[in-house]
Design a protein around this motif. Structure first.
Motif, PDB file in Angstrom:
ATOM      1  N   GLU A  30       0.834  -1.198   0.000  1.00  0.00           N
ATOM      2  CA  GLU A  30       0.000   0.000   0.000  1.00  0.00           C
ATOM      3  C   GLU A  30       0.869   1.248   0.000  1.00  0.00           C
ATOM      4  N   ALA A  31       1.962   1.178   0.775  1.00  0.00           N
ATOM      5  CA  ALA A  31       2.848   2.344   0.869  1.00  0.00           C
ATOM      6  C   ALA A  31       3.518   2.618  -0.464  1.00  0.00           C
ATOM      7  N   GLU A  32       3.881   1.552  -1.166  1.00  0.00           N
ATOM      8  CA  GLU A  32       4.500   1.728  -2.485  1.00  0.00           C
ATOM      9  C   GLU A  32       3.512   2.358  -3.463  1.00  0.00           C
ATOM     10  N   ASP A  33       2.285   1.868  -3.400  1.00  0.00           N
ATOM     11  CA  ASP A  33       1.240   2.452  -4.256  1.00  0.00           C
ATOM     12  C   ASP A  33       1.081   3.934  -3.966  1.00  0.00           C
ATOM     13  N   ALA A  34       1.043   4.241  -2.668  1.00  0.00           N
ATOM     14  CA  ALA A  34       0.845   5.638  -2.276  1.00  0.00           C
ATOM     15  C   ALA A  34       2.005   6.497  -2.780  1.00  0.00           C
ATOM     16  N   THR A  35       3.222   5.978  -2.636  1.00  0.00           N
ATOM     17  CA  THR A  35       4.391   6.734  -3.091  1.00  0.00           C
ATOM     18  C   THR A  35       4.307   6.988  -4.589  1.00  0.00           C
ATOM     19  N   GLN A  36       3.974   5.944  -5.319  1.00  0.00           N
ATOM     20  CA  GLN A  36       3.848   6.109  -6.769  1.00  0.00           C
ATOM     21  C   GLN A  36       2.790   7.151  -7.103  1.00  0.00           C
ATOM     22  N   GLU A  37       1.687   7.045  -6.386  1.00  0.00           N
ATOM     23  CA  GLU A  37       0.580   7.976  -6.635  1.00  0.00           C
ATOM     24  C   GLU A  37       1.033   9.424  -6.443  1.00  0.00           C
ATOM     25  N   VAL A  38       1.714   9.650  -5.317  1.00  0.00           N
ATOM     26  CA  VAL A  38       2.162  11.018  -5.004  1.00  0.00           C
ATOM     27  C   VAL A  38       3.163  11.507  -6.051  1.00  0.00           C
ATOM     28  N   MET A  39       4.092  10.621  -6.432  1.00  0.00           N
ATOM     29  CA  MET A  39       5.117  11.037  -7.390  1.00  0.00           C
ATOM     30  C   MET A  39       4.520  11.325  -8.765  1.00  0.00           C
ATOM     31  N   VAL A  40       3.546  10.498  -9.130  1.00  0.00           N
ATOM     32  CA  VAL A  40       2.914  10.733 -10.435  1.00  0.00           C
ATOM     33  C   VAL A  40       2.139  12.052 -10.411  1.00  0.00           C
ATOM     34  N   LYS A  41       1.501  12.330  -9.258  1.00  0.00           N
ATOM     35  CA  LYS A  41       0.803  13.609  -9.128  1.00  0.00           C
ATOM     36  C   LYS A  41       1.787  14.763  -9.278  1.00  0.00           C
ATOM     37  N   LEU A  42       2.920  14.630  -8.627  1.00  0.00           N
ATOM     38  CA  LEU A  42       3.951  15.673  -8.736  1.00  0.00           C
ATOM     39  C   LEU A  42       4.413  15.819 -10.182  1.00  0.00           C
ATOM     40  N   TRP A  43       4.616  14.673 -10.824  1.00  0.00           N
ATOM     41  CA  TRP A  43       5.098  14.667 -12.211  1.00  0.00           C
ATOM     42  C   TRP A  43       4.092  15.372 -13.124  1.00  0.00           C
ATOM     43  N   ASN A  44       2.810  15.133 -12.858  1.00  0.00           N
ATOM     44  CA  ASN A  44       1.791  15.788 -13.685  1.00  0.00           C
ATOM     45  C   ASN A  44       1.776  17.292 -13.480  1.00  0.00           C
ATOM     46  N   LYS A  45       2.215  17.701 -12.279  1.00  0.00           N
ATOM     47  CA  LYS A  45       2.255  19.135 -11.994  1.00  0.00           C
ATOM     48  C   LYS A  45       3.602  19.727 -12.343  1.00  0.00           C
ATOM     49  N   LYS A  46       4.424  18.990 -13.079  1.00  0.00           N
ATOM     50  CA  LYS A  46       5.836  19.362 -13.182  1.00  0.00           C
ATOM     51  C   LYS A  46       6.069  20.762 -13.739  1.00  0.00           C
ATOM     52  N   ASP A  47       5.118  21.249 -14.517  1.00  0.00           N
ATOM     53  CA  ASP A  47       5.327  22.581 -15.094  1.00  0.00           C
ATOM     54  C   ASP A  47       5.133  23.696 -14.072  1.00  0.00           C
ATOM     55  N   ASN A  48       4.414  23.354 -12.990  1.00  0.00           N
ATOM     56  CA  ASN A  48       4.167  24.393 -11.982  1.00  0.00           C
ATOM     57  C   ASN A  48       5.023  24.204 -10.734  1.00  0.00           C
ATOM     58  N   LEU A  49       5.915  23.232 -10.778  1.00  0.00           N
ATOM     59  CA  LEU A  49       6.676  22.904  -9.565  1.00  0.00           C
ATOM     60  C   LEU A  49       7.529  24.070  -9.084  1.00  0.00           C
ATOM     61  N   ASP A  50       7.958  24.919 -10.003  1.00  0.00           N
ATOM     62  CA  ASP A  50       8.813  26.037  -9.603  1.00  0.00           C
ATOM     63  C   ASP A  50       8.082  26.995  -8.665  1.00  0.00           C
ATOM     64  N   ALA A  51       6.748  26.960  -8.742  1.00  0.00           N
ATOM     65  CA  ALA A  51       5.970  27.875  -7.908  1.00  0.00           C
ATOM     66  C   ALA A  51       6.107  27.528  -6.419  1.00  0.00           C
ATOM     67  N   TYR A  52       6.371  26.262  -6.119  1.00  0.00           N
ATOM     68  CA  TYR A  52       6.555  25.880  -4.715  1.00  0.00           C
ATOM     69  C   TYR A  52       8.020  26.072  -4.337  1.00  0.00           C
ATOM     70  N   ASN A  53       8.249  26.684  -3.169  1.00  0.00           N
ATOM     71  CA  ASN A  53       9.660  26.848  -2.822  1.00  0.00           C
ATOM     72  C   ASN A  53      10.201  25.638  -2.067  1.00  0.00           C
ATOM     73  N   ASN A  54       9.286  24.796  -1.540  1.00  0.00           N
ATOM     74  CA  ASN A  54       9.784  23.610  -0.862  1.00  0.00           C
ATOM     75  C   ASN A  54       9.002  22.384  -1.345  1.00  0.00           C
ATOM     76  N   ILE A  55       9.526  21.762  -2.375  1.00  0.00           N
ATOM     77  CA  ILE A  55       8.807  20.653  -2.996  1.00  0.00           C
ATOM     78  C   ILE A  55       8.698  19.467  -2.045  1.00  0.00           C
ATOM     79  N   GLU A  56       9.733  19.279  -1.229  1.00  0.00           N
ATOM     80  CA  GLU A  56       9.705  18.153  -0.290  1.00  0.00           C
ATOM     81  C   GLU A  56       8.524  18.287   0.666  1.00  0.00           C
ATOM     82  N   ALA A  57       8.339  19.494   1.205  1.00  0.00           N
ATOM     83  CA  ALA A  57       7.220  19.703   2.128  1.00  0.00           C
ATOM     84  C   ALA A  57       5.888  19.465   1.422  1.00  0.00           C
ATOM     85  N   VAL A  58       5.811  19.924   0.171  1.00  0.00           N
ATOM     86  CA  VAL A  58       4.588  19.711  -0.604  1.00  0.00           C
ATOM     87  C   VAL A  58       4.330  18.217  -0.776  1.00  0.00           C
ATOM     88  N   ALA A  59       5.397  17.493  -1.111  1.00  0.00           N
ATOM     89  CA  ALA A  59       5.259  16.053  -1.313  1.00  0.00           C
ATOM     90  C   ALA A  59       4.814  15.367  -0.026  1.00  0.00           C
TER      91      ALA A  59
END
Lengths: 169, 152
Positions: A30-59
């Motif tokens: 389940e944890a692996e699924d969740a990690t993948q889910e979060v990373m894919v969400k981040l990847w989909n937002k990749k064009d706006n990632l610069d707007a966050y100053n702390n990506i780790e906290a967002v993740a």
């Protein structure tokens, strides 16, 4: 942003996301699924990632929210994840069984805490985030975090002492 | 002395007031073999924290290979379309050239000759038009007789 850059960006906190997910969801799969889910969400937002100053906290925030959502939907289905249902991939038995046993006790005790406290313990005692960072992730002020953390640690101590001196006192 | 310090930090720890450095000190102390007897009960807690931190995400993260496929597909498609358009223009250019070359009617160098030829061509055209107009006269007659009947 291409894949290589993205992977490099998430590598430092990928495991932290996984461990937080595992803390809350208990099972490795389940944890692996969740990690993948979060990373894919981040990847989909990749064009706006610069707007966050702390990506780790967002993740980490995304992970926390995702896992709590998962737990909510699991509970609605009247389904509770029990650790024994899943095989543990880590070879633990080659260690001293007694050690492993008491470590497992800690895991069980932490697992019995409310989710909010589990998150705090995970972020502070395992991942060693500063209070300032935790405040960003869980959206609480630092004093409240300290108070809650103190409560969680005391509960762990209480249960540990009980277990440790079980049958003696 | 050392033990006193550890006990102090431990007390602070349970109040939630330790810094990361102090917590590391605790972890270090509890991972050493000579932990004081009355503190042994805390050892698993810190041991557990260190152990859990070793867990790693082992699975690969699938980063939308689907999207990449779509991108490649669109690149391939646009190349095919470009080639198609290019080939079409290339072929059709050649064929129009041929038509023009085949239907080349020649030209006149002498202006008088050209005038004569043009007049001839225009006369031919107007003759044909007049043939067409002759039949329009019938309509005029028809209209006249219609006017007689309806007496405008």
């Amino acid at each position: 942003m291409n894949q290589v850059v993205f992977i490099e960006l998430i590598n430092p906190f990928k495991d932290k996301v996984f461990r937080l997910a595992k803390r809350l969801l208990t099972s490795t799969e389940e944890a692996e699924d969740a990690t993948q889910e979060v990373m894919v969400k981040l990847w989909n937002k990749k064009d706006n990632l610069d707007a966050y100053n702390n990506i780790e906290a967002v993740a980490m925030t995304m992970t926390k929210n995702y896992c709590l959502d998962q737990l909510k939907s699991k509970r609605a289905d009247n389904l509770k994840i029990v650790h024994n249902n899943f095989t543990d991939r880590q070879p633990q038995l080659d260690k001293k069984i007694e050690d492993a046993d008491s470590l497992e006790w800690v895991e069980k005790i932490i697992g019995q805490l409310p989710e909010q406290l589990q998150i705090l313990i995970q972020l502070r005692d395992v991942e060693q985030y500063e209070f300032e960072e935790i405040a960003k992730i869980v959206n609480m002020n630092e004093t409240a975090i300290r108070v809650a953390l103190s409560r969680a640690r005391k509960k762990i101590r209480e249960s540990m002492v009980n277990t440790h001196s079980y049958g003696i006192k | 002395m050392e033990l006193n310090k550890i006990e102090n930090i431990l007390e602070k720890y349970f109040q939630g007031e330790t810094s990361i450095a102090e917590e590391n000190e605790l972890k270090e102390y509890f991972s050493s073999p000579n932990v004081a007897q009355h503190l042994k009960q805390y050892q698993p807690i810190f041991g557990y924290f260190s152990q859990v931190k070793e867990q790693k995400m082992t699975q690969e993260i699938p980063l939308q290979t689907k999207k990449r496929k779509v991108a490649w597909l669109s690149i391939a498609a646009s190349i095919v379309i470009l080639l198609g358009i290019g080939a079409f223009y290339y072929v059709s250019d050649n064929s129009t050239d041929n038509v023009v070359a085949k239907s080349e009617l020649g030209t006149y160098d002498n202006p008088e000759e050209a005038l004569a030829a043009t007049q001839k061509a225009l006369a031919l055209l107007s003759n044909n038009v007049n043939v067409g107009i002759e039949s329009v006269h019938y309509i005029k007659e028809y209209e006249q007789s219609k006017n007689k009947i309806f007496k405008q």
